[in-house]
Scaffold this motif. Sequence first.
Motif, PDB file in Angstrom:
ATOM      1  N   SER A  38      -6.973  27.960 -26.042  1.00  7.61           N
ATOM      2  CA  SER A  38      -5.819  28.088 -26.947  1.00  7.61           C
ATOM      3  C   SER A  38      -5.887  27.049 -28.061  1.00  7.61           C
ATOM      4  CB  SER A  38      -4.498  27.931 -26.174  1.00  7.61           C
ATOM      5  OG  SER A  38      -4.256  26.559 -25.884  1.00  7.61           O
ATOM      6  N   GLY A  39      -6.699  26.010 -27.868  1.00 11.65           N
ATOM      7  CA  GLY A  39      -6.900  25.007 -28.910  1.00 11.65           C
ATOM      8  C   GLY A  39      -5.749  24.033 -29.067  1.00 11.65           C
ATOM      9  N   LYS A  40      -4.760  24.118 -28.178  1.00 12.05           N
ATOM     10  CA  LYS A  40      -3.556  23.293 -28.350  1.00 12.05           C
ATOM     11  C   LYS A  40      -3.574  22.041 -27.480  1.00 12.05           C
ATOM     12  CE  LYS A  40      -0.543  27.019 -29.807  1.00 12.05           C
ATOM     13  NZ  LYS A  40      -1.258  28.280 -29.558  1.00 12.05           N
ATOM     14  N   VAL A  41      -4.596  21.946 -26.594  1.00 11.66           N
ATOM     15  CA  VAL A  41      -4.591  20.858 -25.608  1.00 11.66           C
ATOM     16  C   VAL A  41      -5.744  19.903 -25.874  1.00 11.66           C
ATOM     17  CG1 VAL A  41      -4.569  20.361 -23.134  1.00 11.66           C
ATOM     18  CG2 VAL A  41      -3.652  22.509 -23.966  1.00 11.66           C
ATOM     19  N   ASP A  42      -5.435  18.623 -25.749  1.00 10.54           N
ATOM     20  CA  ASP A  42      -6.448  17.593 -25.937  1.00 10.54           C
ATOM     21  C   ASP A  42      -6.887  17.078 -24.553  1.00 10.54           C
ATOM     22  OD1 ASP A  42      -7.593  15.852 -28.151  1.00 10.54           O
ATOM     23  OD2 ASP A  42      -6.913  14.367 -26.686  1.00 10.54           O
ATOM     24  N   GLY A  43      -8.108  16.582 -24.452  1.00  6.15           N
ATOM     25  CA  GLY A  43      -8.634  16.128 -23.163  1.00  6.15           C
ATOM     26  C   GLY A  43      -7.818  15.050 -22.499  1.00  6.15           C
ATOM     27  N   ASP A  44      -7.127  14.230 -23.289  1.00  8.61           N
ATOM     28  CA  ASP A  44      -6.320  13.135 -22.728  1.00  8.61           C
ATOM     29  C   ASP A  44      -4.894  13.558 -22.404  1.00  8.61           C
ATOM     30  OD1 ASP A  44      -8.243  11.235 -22.665  1.00  8.61           O
ATOM     31  OD2 ASP A  44      -7.821  10.488 -24.688  1.00  8.61           O
ATOM     32  N   ASP A  45      -4.517  14.784 -22.760  1.00  9.48           N
ATOM     33  CA  ASP A  45      -3.159  15.234 -22.459  1.00  9.48           C
ATOM     34  C   ASP A  45      -2.971  15.363 -20.949  1.00  9.48           C
ATOM     35  OD1 ASP A  45      -2.388  15.370 -25.096  1.00  9.48           O
ATOM     36  OD2 ASP A  45      -2.923  17.486 -25.328  1.00  9.48           O
ATOM     37  N   TRP A  46      -1.708  15.252 -20.537  1.00 13.82           N
ATOM     38  CA  TRP A  46      -1.389  15.393 -19.109  1.00 13.82           C
ATOM     39  C   TRP A  46      -1.110  16.856 -18.777  1.00 13.82           C
ATOM     40  CZ3 TRP A  46      -1.957  11.501 -15.779  1.00 13.82           C
ATOM     41  CH2 TRP A  46      -1.874  10.185 -16.230  1.00 13.82           C
ATOM     42  N   VAL A  47      -1.552  17.270 -17.586  1.00  8.68           N
ATOM     43  CA  VAL A  47      -1.217  18.608 -17.081  1.00  8.68           C
ATOM     44  C   VAL A  47      -0.461  18.436 -15.771  1.00  8.68           C
ATOM     45  CG1 VAL A  47      -2.075  20.878 -16.409  1.00  8.68           C
ATOM     46  CG2 VAL A  47      -3.368  19.502 -18.036  1.00  8.68           C
TER      47      VAL A  47
ATOM     48  N   ASP B  38      -0.329   5.646 -15.787  1.00  7.92           N
ATOM     49  CA  ASP B  38      -1.217   5.446 -14.636  1.00  7.92           C
ATOM     50  C   ASP B  38      -2.659   5.801 -15.019  1.00  7.92           C
ATOM     51  OD1 ASP B  38      -0.736   5.146 -11.435  1.00  7.92           O
ATOM     52  OD2 ASP B  38      -2.493   6.389 -11.857  1.00  7.92           O
ATOM     53  N   GLY B  39      -3.597   5.093 -14.457  1.00  6.14           N
ATOM     54  CA  GLY B  39      -5.004   5.322 -14.786  1.00  6.14           C
ATOM     55  C   GLY B  39      -5.580   6.572 -14.134  1.00  6.14           C
ATOM     56  N   VAL B  40      -4.947   7.083 -13.092  1.00  2.00           N
ATOM     57  CA  VAL B  40      -5.486   8.240 -12.364  1.00  2.00           C
ATOM     58  C   VAL B  40      -4.563   9.451 -12.461  1.00  2.00           C
ATOM     59  CG1 VAL B  40      -6.227   9.111 -10.098  1.00  2.00           C
ATOM     60  CG2 VAL B  40      -6.641   6.715 -10.720  1.00  2.00           C
TER      61      VAL B  40
ATOM     62  N   THR C 169       4.197  19.495  -5.211  1.00  2.00           N
ATOM     63  CA  THR C 169       3.835  19.613  -6.624  1.00  2.00           C
ATOM     64  C   THR C 169       5.110  19.384  -7.419  1.00  2.00           C
ATOM     65  OG1 THR C 169       4.277  21.997  -6.825  1.00  2.00           O
ATOM     66  CG2 THR C 169       2.075  21.349  -6.073  1.00  2.00           C
ATOM     67  N   PRO C 170       5.082  19.069  -8.705  1.00  2.00           N
ATOM     68  CA  PRO C 170       3.903  18.988  -9.559  1.00  2.00           C
ATOM     69  C   PRO C 170       2.925  17.872  -9.173  1.00  2.00           C
ATOM     70  CG  PRO C 170       5.892  19.095 -10.898  1.00  2.00           C
ATOM     71  CD  PRO C 170       6.330  18.888  -9.493  1.00  2.00           C
ATOM     72  N   GLN C 171       1.643  18.159  -9.532  1.00  2.00           N
ATOM     73  CA  GLN C 171       0.581  17.172  -9.443  1.00  2.00           C
ATOM     74  C   GLN C 171       0.108  16.963 -10.874  1.00  2.00           C
ATOM     75  OE1 GLN C 171      -2.189  17.924  -6.251  1.00  2.00           O
ATOM     76  NE2 GLN C 171      -0.515  18.056  -4.778  1.00  2.00           N
ATOM     77  N   MET C 172       0.073  15.696 -11.291  1.00  2.00           N
ATOM     78  CA  MET C 172      -0.075  15.393 -12.727  1.00  2.00           C
ATOM     79  C   MET C 172      -1.345  14.588 -12.997  1.00  2.00           C
ATOM     80  SD  MET C 172       2.816  13.315 -14.869  1.00  2.00           S
ATOM     81  CE  MET C 172       2.318  12.078 -16.060  1.00  2.00           C
ATOM     82  N   PHE C 173      -2.246  15.185 -13.771  1.00  3.30           N
ATOM     83  CA  PHE C 173      -3.520  14.527 -14.092  1.00  3.30           C
ATOM     84  C   PHE C 173      -3.884  14.801 -15.551  1.00  3.30           C
ATOM     85  CE2 PHE C 173      -3.602  15.410  -9.525  1.00  3.30           C
ATOM     86  CZ  PHE C 173      -3.812  14.119  -9.056  1.00  3.30           C
ATOM     87  N   ARG C 174      -4.763  13.957 -16.081  1.00  2.00           N
ATOM     88  CA  ARG C 174      -5.243  14.180 -17.448  1.00  2.00           C
ATOM     89  C   ARG C 174      -6.092  15.453 -17.468  1.00  2.00           C
ATOM     90  NH1 ARG C 174      -3.182  10.269 -21.182  1.00  2.00           N
ATOM     91  NH2 ARG C 174      -3.012   8.286 -20.117  1.00  2.00           N
ATOM     92  N   PHE C 175      -5.972  16.223 -18.551  1.00  2.00           N
ATOM     93  CA  PHE C 175      -6.624  17.527 -18.651  1.00  2.00           C
ATOM     94  C   PHE C 175      -8.123  17.469 -18.316  1.00  2.00           C
ATOM     95  CE2 PHE C 175      -8.877  20.822 -20.919  1.00  2.00           C
ATOM     96  CZ  PHE C 175      -8.168  21.957 -20.603  1.00  2.00           C
ATOM     97  N   ASN C 176      -8.864  16.604 -18.991  1.00  2.00           N
ATOM     98  CA  ASN C 176     -10.326  16.556 -18.799  1.00  2.00           C
ATOM     99  C   ASN C 176     -10.711  16.138 -17.387  1.00  2.00           C
ATOM    100  OD1 ASN C 176     -11.265  17.515 -21.175  1.00  2.00           O
ATOM    101  ND2 ASN C 176     -11.773  15.512 -22.074  1.00  2.00           N
ATOM    102  N   LEU C 177      -9.968  15.179 -16.831  1.00  2.00           N
ATOM    103  CA  LEU C 177     -10.266  14.700 -15.481  1.00  2.00           C
ATOM    104  C   LEU C 177     -10.067  15.825 -14.463  1.00  2.00           C
ATOM    105  CD1 LEU C 177     -10.925  12.259 -13.596  1.00  2.00           C
ATOM    106  CD2 LEU C 177      -8.464  11.924 -13.381  1.00  2.00           C
TER     107      LEU C 177
END
Length: 234
Positions: free
Chosen positions: A97-106, A131-133, A168-176
């Motif tokens: 979708s092009g709207k999400v960056d790798g550092d964004d949270w999901v 948080d780092g993780v 849930t929710p379980q929250m992590f950075r998109f790329n990770l």
Amino acid sequence: MSQFFALIPAAGSGSRMGHQLPKQYLPLVEKPMIYHALHTLVNCSKITRVFVILAPDDDVWVRYDWTTFKDKLVVEYCGGDARAESVLNGLNAMYSSGKVDGDDWVLVHDAARPCLSAPQLDQLINELSYDGVGGLLAIPVSDTLKRADSDHRIASTEPRAHLWQAQTPQMFRFNLLKDALSKVDSRQITDDASAIEALGLKPRLVLSDAYNFKVTYPQDLALAELILQKREIK
Ligand code: C5P
């Protein structure tokens, strides 16, 4: 500044409920079950967009009116055979979708946890934003735990100290999260945190409560209904 996105895998059949209709559509306070978690996530001002991941052959979603969620809700028909596969396919669709960056949270949330509350969601986001993780809502185990043998007899009693039930929710950075899920056997894991753990990282447990339980068996529906009705009356 990182953005926050929510992703609801909703491509399961919910066979333990014993219904023809997939679990996420079972009626709950006059709405399909998934409506309630969607309502909480869409109304969270910190969340930019909520993605719902349906099975490719889902023909039930279109029977309902979702216009109240406007364009904050995005629907993708790319669910897989296992939950982790649905989440990974969903992440790939988000990327396209092009709207999400790798550092964004999901924030990945099960459609079958309709009683997620706004304060719980805020607590998760506030505790983990730096948080780092990343991490997840969870509650310490309160019952005594028994390990069973094949005859349903107790083989042992397990110490419950330090044991938590993952929610849930379980929250992590998109790329990770995308990287973690692409490395695991999706049939072997039942949540997102396990994939992160397999990378050698330690997700943080954010204290939740029992109201955010997962609707799994038919009797759970009545309990969820009571919780949601009590909240509406307040
Ligand atoms: O079956 P269970 O309750 O563990 O499912 C948890 C969540 O994962 C539900 O929202 C369900 O729709 C979703 N799921 C999925 N794709 C699958 C299996 C489950 O999106 N293949």
